[in-house]
Design a protein around this motif. Structure first.
Motif, PDB file in Angstrom:
ATOM      1  N   ASP A   1       1.019  -1.250   0.038  1.00 35.14           N
ATOM      2  CA  ASP A   1       0.030  -0.045  -0.095  1.00 35.14           C
ATOM      3  C   ASP A   1       0.903   1.153  -0.089  1.00 35.14           C
ATOM      4  O   ASP A   1       1.723   1.422   1.029  1.00 35.14           O
ATOM      5  CB  ASP A   1      -0.752   0.018   1.045  1.00 35.14           C
ATOM      6  CG  ASP A   1      -2.161  -1.036   0.955  1.00 35.14           C
ATOM      7  OD1 ASP A   1      -3.069  -0.794   0.191  1.00 35.14           O
ATOM      8  OD2 ASP A   1      -2.008  -1.931   1.602  1.00 35.14           O
TER       9      ASP A   1
ATOM     10  N   TRP B   1       5.540   3.099   2.687  1.00 35.01           N
ATOM     11  CA  TRP B   1       4.558   2.101   2.036  1.00 35.01           C
ATOM     12  C   TRP B   1       4.319   0.963   3.118  1.00 35.01           C
ATOM     13  O   TRP B   1       5.535   0.533   3.727  1.00 35.01           O
ATOM     14  CB  TRP B   1       4.971   1.704   0.724  1.00 35.01           C
ATOM     15  CG  TRP B   1       6.176   1.669   0.218  1.00 35.01           C
ATOM     16  CD1 TRP B   1       7.006   2.389  -0.089  1.00 35.01           C
ATOM     17  CD2 TRP B   1       6.927   0.543   0.462  1.00 35.01           C
ATOM     18  NE1 TRP B   1       8.481   2.173  -0.560  1.00 35.01           N
ATOM     19  CE2 TRP B   1       8.359   0.795  -0.255  1.00 35.01           C
ATOM     20  CE3 TRP B   1       6.827  -0.979   0.868  1.00 35.01           C
ATOM     21  CZ2 TRP B   1       9.349  -0.178  -0.179  1.00 35.01           C
ATOM     22  CZ3 TRP B   1       7.905  -1.608   0.775  1.00 35.01           C
ATOM     23  CH2 TRP B   1       8.846  -1.496   0.398  1.00 35.01           C
ATOM     24  N   ARG B   2       3.407   0.231   3.212  1.00 32.09           N
ATOM     25  CA  ARG B   2       3.062  -0.858   3.924  1.00 32.09           C
ATOM     26  C   ARG B   2       2.811  -2.204   3.100  1.00 32.09           C
ATOM     27  O   ARG B   2       2.484  -2.318   2.168  1.00 32.09           O
ATOM     28  CB  ARG B   2       1.781  -0.825   4.698  1.00 32.09           C
ATOM     29  CG  ARG B   2       1.692   0.306   5.415  1.00 32.09           C
ATOM     30  CD  ARG B   2       0.305   0.429   6.469  1.00 32.09           C
ATOM     31  NE  ARG B   2      -0.875   0.146   5.791  1.00 32.09           N
ATOM     32  CZ  ARG B   2      -1.691   1.178   5.079  1.00 32.09           C
ATOM     33  NH1 ARG B   2      -1.197   2.460   4.927  1.00 32.09           N
ATOM     34  NH2 ARG B   2      -2.666   0.621   4.496  1.00 32.09           N
TER      35      ARG B   2
ATOM     36  N   ARG C   1       2.311  -6.437   3.183  1.00 28.44           N
ATOM     37  CA  ARG C   1       1.832  -7.508   3.641  1.00 28.44           C
ATOM     38  C   ARG C   1       2.292  -8.946   3.075  1.00 28.44           C
ATOM     39  O   ARG C   1       2.005  -8.852   1.770  1.00 28.44           O
ATOM     40  CB  ARG C   1       0.398  -7.460   3.777  1.00 28.44           C
ATOM     41  CG  ARG C   1      -0.402  -8.619   4.640  1.00 28.44           C
ATOM     42  CD  ARG C   1      -2.052  -8.451   4.198  1.00 28.44           C
ATOM     43  NE  ARG C   1      -2.494  -9.020   3.112  1.00 28.44           N
ATOM     44  CZ  ARG C   1      -3.509  -8.917   2.566  1.00 28.44           C
ATOM     45  NH1 ARG C   1      -4.531  -8.688   3.292  1.00 28.44           N
ATOM     46  NH2 ARG C   1      -3.774  -9.571   1.340  1.00 28.44           N
TER      47      ARG C   1
END
Length: 773
Positions: free
Chosen positions: A746, A754-755, A757
């Motif tokens: 993201d 930014w993230r 996962r």
């Protein structure tokens, strides 16, 4: 009994929360001692009544957890040794089920008895791809040269968890038979073993019906052989909510058990003195139980079949018992026996659906007398509504025509089709010609049924795809259904409708304007990725299509899109024609509207209207810029990989470069053309092949993170070790979908980091391959 059974079941759910198995000597014996201590304290010290029930529940929960952990440890101990992965191993074992013949070869289960590399006993799922295949029979012992790997599957939100399925079936790995003179049959199996009989029946049905579209349906209902059911038929059954009719479930076994009463009633009428020896209800129950066991054996006596058989037998015992026993006690006993036989039962959707349906039917049955002649219709509608939360949670879709389809299909299949098929099975050994006519009649009945189901499936709203609904919302919907069907006059009854609304209204979180999300899906050796902005969706490549039974577009990309609430695509980019990038495109185009399709050559997706991707193309969505940086019209290289579409996505602070399969010539061209290549995240060119990722290209892009999309133990050895070292030299972190599963990044609208996962790590369970890394 009821409290103990439910608590024991809750204990078996420990596998859903454990990322890895605990140290057995510490946790296992500690929990056993605690449970036994609580039971002993109840017996010796006579706990007060107010403490006795909590102590019983805790004891049952701990015993269920211990038993499940012990079983899971045994399953993992039977996994193929890690050192043998990718190596040729000479195995000797028994064919454990009816082999599945497909267009590309043969698939079967092998129970390994010995190996040339060491001591190993486990069950493997094997494929044999030679042109001239031998006649492999269920029960035969074979010596085979096999190249295998441990349980492995793709890890994506909304997709089928293949590793979980393998674990629940006690399958310790998969592989394929190598061409070798050492492959030979060691001995023939018993001619009258259940699986040998199943294979003969399956072959005789094939001979009787030939290439009829209904052949697979008849074989599925007769001996649970479903490999010849076409994808189109499965899709019709899924859309109409009737797939359960092809599973040998409690419905079928219960029906066969009911047939056992018919000959008993006839004999008792002919010989009335038998009434003094044994009540007809008891005799019919015994014969029905024998019939049910025989049908379960005919269906392969698989773990799901065993569960259904136990459930039916216990329910029959409850009905035959001379004393009045509450149905809830009978159901609790069935539940306890099922989880004792298979403590991994909770990993199966069928377990929850079957017990949920029986429980719901029992509950609704208490109120049926108020509905008069509409009782059956009312029960079917209520059952369909009540199962919505479970079907939505397990399958991500619900069938809106299911109540009508099942209202017609269940009695049709139960009363007409299955009796004919089983009659053919009984006759095939003595009157094979008559058996063939009987099966042909059953096929005609199924043809008529499928025509009706096909018509229902054509309605645009026949099947409704739902986003991935969080577990708390599903539990709310279940609570809402419970309230909704409480007796009239109960306060708050209509609050149930409000609690069920989130099931239909829930939508996953989307990026805010100016932000964007990149999701790189796990499709093995291939590429499929999705870019989302606040109001738009782009798919960049669609993964491989390996066969009619495996299309990553259908099995991975579409379920992912539906799970995210995406119902149409704004742009589909197919970077080039290689199957590992374009194979799933047709399935996506057939399933949902696509506003624009970009390809790198005119001969890609010729059945659809397409546009060529060319450098310089750009567009803006919701404050995010998309720029095609390759190929250019004057690029001299003609090799397909080097003419792949290369796309850059950027907002004010963050950027991503999707490099598809370009190699060094294209990389050098882009660097010389001074193309805008700099990006925070790079999708590695050509999966990390040694023919790509040149130093100049890496230096120009200057990424913080590189993403590799490759298959587990792939034959290309992607990413190449030299390429990995090269990125490490430039201080670029690498992540691979093999170890991470689906990767979601993201990118915010601000300069905040930014993230990231990694789905495999976020959803790590006992059954996942990465635990053994």
């Amino acid at each position: 009994m009821r409290s103990f059974a439910v608590s024991f079941l809750v204990g078996t759910l420990v596998l859903w929360v454990l990322p890895r198995l605990p140290e057995m000597r510490v946790l296992f014996w500690g929990m056993v001692a605690m449970a036994l201590g609580m039971l002993a304290s109840m017996a010796v010290f006579r706990l007060p009544l107010c403490l006795r029930l909590p102590a019983t529940l805790v004891s049952a929960l701990l015993l269920g957890a211990c038993y499940t952990i012990w079983t899971a440890s045994g399953v993992k101990a039977d996994w193929l040794p890690q050192a043998w992965e990718g190596q040729d191993v000479l195995l000797t074992g028994t064919v454990a089920d009816v082999p599945e013949r497909r267009a590309d070869g043969l698939r079967f289960l092998l129970d390994v008895e010995q190996a040339d590399r060491g001591d190993y006993h486990g069950r493997l799922r094997l494929a044999w791809y030679e042109d001239a295949l031998p006649d492999i029979r269920a029960g035969d012992r074979w010596q085979l040269l096999v190249r295998g790997k441990r349980p492995n599957g793709f890890m994506n939100p909304g997709s089928f968890d293949y590793e979980q399925w393998l674990f629940s079936q006690r399958i310790g790995g998969s592989g394929y038979v190598r061409k070798s003179g050492q492959n030979q049959r060691v001995s023939h199996g018993l001619a009258f073993s259940p699986n040998a009989i199943r294979q003969r029946v399956q072959e005789r049905i094939q001979t009787a019906l030939g290439d009829s579209p209904e052949t697979g349906l008849v074989q599925g209902l007769a001996v649970a052989y479903r490999s010849t059911i076409s994808p189109q038929q499965w899709e019709t059954l899924r859309k109409t909510g009737t797939s359960h009719l092809l599973a040998i479930s409690g419905l079928h076994i219960g029906m066969v058990a009911g047939f056992g009463f018919l000959p008993v009633m006839l004999v008792w009428r002919l010989f009335p003195t038998l009434y003094t020896r044994m009540p007809v209800r008891v005799a019919g129950g015994i014969v029905g139980g024998v019939f049910a066991c025989a049908y379960a054996l005919l269906a392969g006596f698989t773990i799901p079949t065993q569960r259904a058989l136990v459930m039916v037998l216990v329910l029959m015992l409850g009905l035959l018992w001379r004393r009045q026993i509450p149905f809830s006690i009978t159901l609790a006993l069935a539940l306890l026996l099922v989880v004792l036989i298979d403590p991994l039962a909770s990993l199966s959707a069928g377990f929850w659906l079957s017990f949920g349906a029986v429980s719901l039917l029992a509950w609704l049955g208490m109120r049926r007398h108020r509905q008069g002649k509409m009782a059956f219709l009312w029960v079917q509608l209520a059952l369909s509504l009540g199962m919505l939360p479970l079907t939505a949670g397990f399958f991500g879709s619900v069938s809106l025509v299911s109540p009508l389809a099942n209202l017609l299909a269940i009695p049709y299949v139960t009363v007409l089709v299955v009796p004919l098929i089983l009659l053919g099975v009984l006759l095939t050994g003595i009157l094979p010609g008559v058996a063939a006519w009987v099966w042909q009649a059953a096929a005609l009945l199924l043809q008529g049924l499928m025509m009706g189901l096909d018509w229902l499936a054509t309605f645009s709203l026949s099947s409704l795809y739902l986003p991935l609904v969080p577990l708390p919302w599903l539990l709310l919907a279940l609570a809402g259904f419970t309230l909704l069907w409480l007796p009239r006059g109960m306060p708050g009854r209509w609050l149930g409708m409000a609690l069920m609304l989130p099931l239909a209204l829930f939508q996953p979180e989307k990026p805010e304007p100016g932000a964007f999300r990149l999701s790189v899906l796990d499709v093995g050796q291939g590429l499929a990725s999705v870019v989302q902005t606040a109001n738009h969706t782009l798919v960049f490549d669609t993964g491989p299509r390996v066969s009619d039974s495996f299309d990553s577009g259908e099995l991975v990309v579409l379920p992912w899109l539906y799970g995210q609430g995406v119902r149409q695509l704004d742009t589909l980019v197919v970077s080039h024609a290689d199957n590992d990038h374009s194979g799933g495109a047709k399935a996506i185009l057939a399933a949902m509207p696509v506003a624009k399709v970009l390809v790198n050559a005119a001969d890609v997706l010729t059945d659809h209207q397409t546009n060529l991707c060319l450098s310089g193309q750009s567009w803006h969505w919701d404050g995010v810029e998309f720029t095609m940086v390759h190929p250019s019209g004057n690029f001299p290289e003609q090799k397909e990989n080097n003419r792949s579409c290369v796309l850059k996505i950027a907002n004010q602070y963050h950027s991503v470069l999707l490099a598809a399969d370009i190699e060094r010539p294209a990389e050098q061209w882009l660097v010389k053309q001074d193309a805008d290549l700099r990006a925070d995240v790079l999708l590695l060119p050509h999966h990390g092949s040694k023919t790509s990722s040149s130093p100049a290209f890496i230096k120009t892009v200057s990424p913080q993170l590189g993403i590799v999309t490759s298959g587990y133990l792939n034959r290309f050895h992607h990413p190449h070790p030299s390429v990995v070292r090269r990125y490490e030299a430039y201080d670029v972190k690498l992540l691979d979908t093999v170890e991470s599963g689906e990767l979601r990044l993201d990118f915010p609208v601000t300069d905040a980091p930014w993230r990231l996962r990694e789905w495999r790590k976020a959803q790590l369970h006992v059954w996942n391959r990465s635990l053994e890394k």
